[in-house]
Design a protein around this motif. Structure first.
Motif, PDB file in Angstrom:
ATOM      1  N   VAL A 157       0.839  -1.206   0.000  1.00 46.55           N
ATOM      2  CA  VAL A 157       0.000   0.000   0.000  1.00 46.55           C
ATOM      3  C   VAL A 157       0.869   1.250   0.000  1.00 46.55           C
ATOM      4  N   ILE A 158       1.917   1.244   0.819  1.00 49.96           N
ATOM      5  CA  ILE A 158       2.832   2.389   0.866  1.00 49.96           C
ATOM      6  C   ILE A 158       3.518   2.585  -0.475  1.00 49.96           C
ATOM      7  N   CYS A 159       3.953   1.495  -1.102  1.00 53.16           N
ATOM      8  CA  CYS A 159       4.598   1.601  -2.412  1.00 53.16           C
ATOM      9  C   CYS A 159       3.660   2.221  -3.442  1.00 53.16           C
ATOM     10  N   GLU A 160       2.385   1.866  -3.383  1.00 52.63           N
ATOM     11  CA  GLU A 160       1.432   2.431  -4.334  1.00 52.63           C
ATOM     12  C   GLU A 160       1.154   3.897  -4.032  1.00 52.63           C
ATOM     13  N   LEU A 161       1.067   4.235  -2.741  1.00 50.33           N
ATOM     14  CA  LEU A 161       0.904   5.644  -2.375  1.00 50.33           C
ATOM     15  C   LEU A 161       2.066   6.494  -2.875  1.00 50.33           C
ATOM     16  N   ALA A 162       3.258   5.907  -2.818  1.00 47.85           N
ATOM     17  CA  ALA A 162       4.470   6.645  -3.178  1.00 47.85           C
ATOM     18  C   ALA A 162       4.788   6.561  -4.659  1.00 47.85           C
ATOM     19  N   ILE A 164       6.068   3.987  -6.151  1.00 51.69           N
ATOM     20  CA  ILE A 164       7.329   3.265  -6.323  1.00 51.69           C
ATOM     21  C   ILE A 164       7.137   2.205  -7.409  1.00 51.69           C
ATOM     22  N   PRO A 165       7.977   2.205  -8.434  1.00 53.61           N
ATOM     23  CA  PRO A 165       7.812   1.233  -9.531  1.00 53.61           C
ATOM     24  C   PRO A 165       7.906  -0.203  -9.019  1.00 53.61           C
ATOM     25  N   ASP A 166       7.214  -1.100  -9.723  1.00 54.38           N
ATOM     26  CA  ASP A 166       7.228  -2.509  -9.339  1.00 54.38           C
ATOM     27  C   ASP A 166       8.646  -3.053  -9.230  1.00 54.38           C
ATOM     28  N   SER A 167       9.517  -2.612 -10.128  1.00 57.30           N
ATOM     29  CA  SER A 167      10.887  -3.119 -10.158  1.00 57.30           C
ATOM     30  C   SER A 167      11.688  -2.710  -8.932  1.00 57.30           C
ATOM     31  N   ASP A 168      11.241  -1.670  -8.224  1.00 58.00           N
ATOM     32  CA  ASP A 168      11.977  -1.172  -7.063  1.00 58.00           C
ATOM     33  C   ASP A 168      11.351  -1.581  -5.734  1.00 58.00           C
ATOM     34  N   GLU A 208      14.171  11.707  -9.078  1.00 55.33           N
ATOM     35  CA  GLU A 208      13.349  11.280 -10.213  1.00 55.33           C
ATOM     36  C   GLU A 208      12.003  11.984 -10.227  1.00 55.33           C
ATOM     37  N   LYS A 209      11.397  12.142  -9.045  1.00 52.40           N
ATOM     38  CA  LYS A 209      10.082  12.783  -8.992  1.00 52.40           C
ATOM     39  C   LYS A 209      10.177  14.295  -9.164  1.00 52.40           C
ATOM     40  N   GLN A 210      11.327  14.876  -8.833  1.00 54.81           N
ATOM     41  CA  GLN A 210      11.518  16.297  -9.128  1.00 54.81           C
ATOM     42  C   GLN A 210      11.660  16.511 -10.631  1.00 54.81           C
ATOM     43  N   ASP A 211      12.384  15.604 -11.289  1.00 53.19           N
ATOM     44  CA  ASP A 211      12.609  15.735 -12.734  1.00 53.19           C
ATOM     45  C   ASP A 211      11.387  15.324 -13.545  1.00 53.19           C
ATOM     46  N   LEU A 218       3.382  10.792  -2.825  1.00 52.11           N
ATOM     47  CA  LEU A 218       4.748  11.292  -2.678  1.00 52.11           C
ATOM     48  C   LEU A 218       5.098  12.287  -3.776  1.00 52.11           C
ATOM     49  N   GLY A 219       4.694  11.967  -5.006  1.00 50.56           N
ATOM     50  CA  GLY A 219       4.986  12.879  -6.112  1.00 50.56           C
ATOM     51  C   GLY A 219       4.343  14.234  -5.915  1.00 50.56           C
ATOM     52  N   ASN A 220       3.102  14.248  -5.461  1.00 51.10           N
ATOM     53  CA  ASN A 220       2.411  15.513  -5.219  1.00 51.10           C
ATOM     54  C   ASN A 220       3.104  16.311  -4.117  1.00 51.10           C
ATOM     55  N   PHE A 221       3.498  15.619  -3.041  1.00 52.19           N
ATOM     56  CA  PHE A 221       4.182  16.316  -1.949  1.00 52.19           C
ATOM     57  C   PHE A 221       5.509  16.899  -2.418  1.00 52.19           C
ATOM     58  N   ILE A 222       6.290  16.124  -3.148  1.00 47.20           N
ATOM     59  CA  ILE A 222       7.598  16.610  -3.600  1.00 47.20           C
ATOM     60  C   ILE A 222       7.440  17.803  -4.540  1.00 47.20           C
ATOM     61  N   THR A 223       6.426  17.762  -5.405  1.00 45.41           N
ATOM     62  CA  THR A 223       6.176  18.895  -6.306  1.00 45.41           C
ATOM     63  C   THR A 223       5.851  20.160  -5.510  1.00 45.41           C
TER      64      THR A 223
END
Length: 407
Positions: A157-162, A164-168, A208-211, A218-223
């Motif tokens: 659930v945390i990975c999906e919230l953040a 995080i790609p499946d590979s990571d 990565e999420k900044q670029d 997580l992406g929304n927060f970092i933006t």
């Protein structure tokens, strides 16, 4: 008026027994639990606050600070180097920020942690639960519920919230499990190595999420945080770690402990099965109250003289909020040491209180409700299987590293 009681008592550090989490030191609290001074490892004194009502008053008062201060109550002997590191990192963590900066930073994350946002996640969380229960079914009875469900579900659930790609995801799930594990399972060197690997990964993830901004929590927060210029890159990495790990151990243990409590009280489990919609919210609140463990202690320092129930806490004096003990306050709850899913425990302090109340509480409740409902519905004969392994205590918290169940 509440009398002040000054005495030398051992600073609460770790419970001396389980399943009763109450410390022997707490028995030294006078009748009625007035504000009581204890001596810290540093030799300074701090106030113990154990009444439910007093704690709510204190945690809602902005004259108490969470930020580093020369007299901030540190519960363990610590070298100056560690204290300096804590002070440096404090400016980058919500849990050690005061208003108004705390208000600004929390506002950047809050839109993705509302009740509405949590409800939108429900179908996906249920899908994940069903996947893990399918695997349990394939494996066959008995299974270790911690490894089969309680550990992997929150991680996914945390990975999906953040985002995080499946590979990571293996990087996160493997190292997060090590960090919340007990000394029974992992050495301190392994824990430090896991923390280092996660910090390196989070630093890369932030970049990565900044670029390439993503539409996830997580992406929304970092933006938002990058536009505000509130953090440097290291600060955003620390905030990422806090956002993704702060509630992980909490929900892992509550899934396991909540299941165990229900199996230990078959008459209540039967009532829950008969009326899951009506009783599940109360059940979750009672699990949160009953296992609002006493050593999840909240510390503060007074920024001014503050009077609570006739006792003056002077500027610069430390505070230790015993919220777990407050959740067993007989003035607040009848028969507080009894597990009872029929009681109204909505005002529990498991998620804290005031501006620092847990940001992810609605997500945690969602996972706990759906897990318990799925377990008791799918497995009408769910039961505990005897284990010779003791529950190990670490840093004052009783993480459940194994819970064997059958059906």
């Amino acid at each position: 008026m509440t009398d002040t009681v000054e005495k030398v008592a051992t600073c609460p550090v770790a419970p001396h027994g389980w399943p009763n989490p109450l410390l022997p030191e707490y028995e030294q609290l006078p009748e009625g639990r007035p504000l009581t001074q204890v001596e810290m490892p540093s030799g300074s004194k701090a106030w113990l606050v154990a009444q439910h009502e007093q704690i709510q008053q204190l945690l809602a008062d902005d004259r108490f600070s969470v930020e580093p201060h020369p007299t901030f109550p540190i519960r363990f002997p610590a070298p100056q180097e560690l204290l300096d590191m804590i002070a440096r990192d404090a400016k980058n963590l919500l849990v050690t920020m005061d208003a108004p900066r705390h208000t600004r930073i929390r506002g950047m994350a809050l839109p993705d942690f509302t009740i509405r946002a949590a409800k939108k996640m429900a179908p996906r969380v249920q899908e994940l639960i069903d996947v893990y229960l399918d695997r349990m079914q394939e494996q066959g009875s008995p299974v270790d519920l911690v490894q089969a469900l309680a550990l992997p579900l929150p991680a996914q659930v945390i990975c999906e919230l953040a985002g995080i790609p499946d590979s990571d995801r293996e990087i996160f799930t493997k190292n997060a499990a090590i960090m919340v594990g007990t000394r029974h399972s992992y050495t301190m060197d392994e824990k430090l190595a896991a923390n280092e690997e996660l910090m390196k990964y989070f630093a890369t993830l932030v970049t990565e999420k900044q670029d390439n901004p993503t539409d996830d929590m997580l992406g929304n927060f970092i933006t938002r945080a990058t536009k505000s210029e509130e953090f440097d890159h290291h600060g955003l990495t620390l905030m990422t770690k806090m956002l993704l790990l702060a509630g992980y151990e909490f929900i892992v243990n509550r899934i396991a402990l909540g299941t165990q409590a229900l199996l230990d009280h078959p008459e209540q489990l039967a009532a829950l099965r008969e009326d899951p919609e009506g009783l599940m919210p109360k059940t979750v609140d009672e699990i949160l109250r009953y296992f609002s463990l006493v050593d999840e202690i909240i510390a503060r320092v007074a920024l001014a003289d503050v009077e609570i129930d006739g006792v003056t806490i002077k500027e610069g004096e430390g505070i230790l909020v015993l919220k777990g003990l407050a959740d067993r306050d007989p003035q607040q709850y009848s028969n507080p040491d009894t597990f009872d899913i029929h009681r109204d425990a909505r005002d529990h302090l498991a998620f804290g209180y005031g501006i620092h109340q847990c940001l992810g509480q609605h997500v945690a409740r969602l996972m706990l409700e759906l897990c318990l409902k799925s377990l008791i519905t799918r497995y009408p004969n769910l039961h505990m299987v005897e284990s010779t392994e003791p529950i190990e205590l670490i840093d004052g918290l009783p993480p459940v590293h194994k819970l064997t169940v059958g059906w």
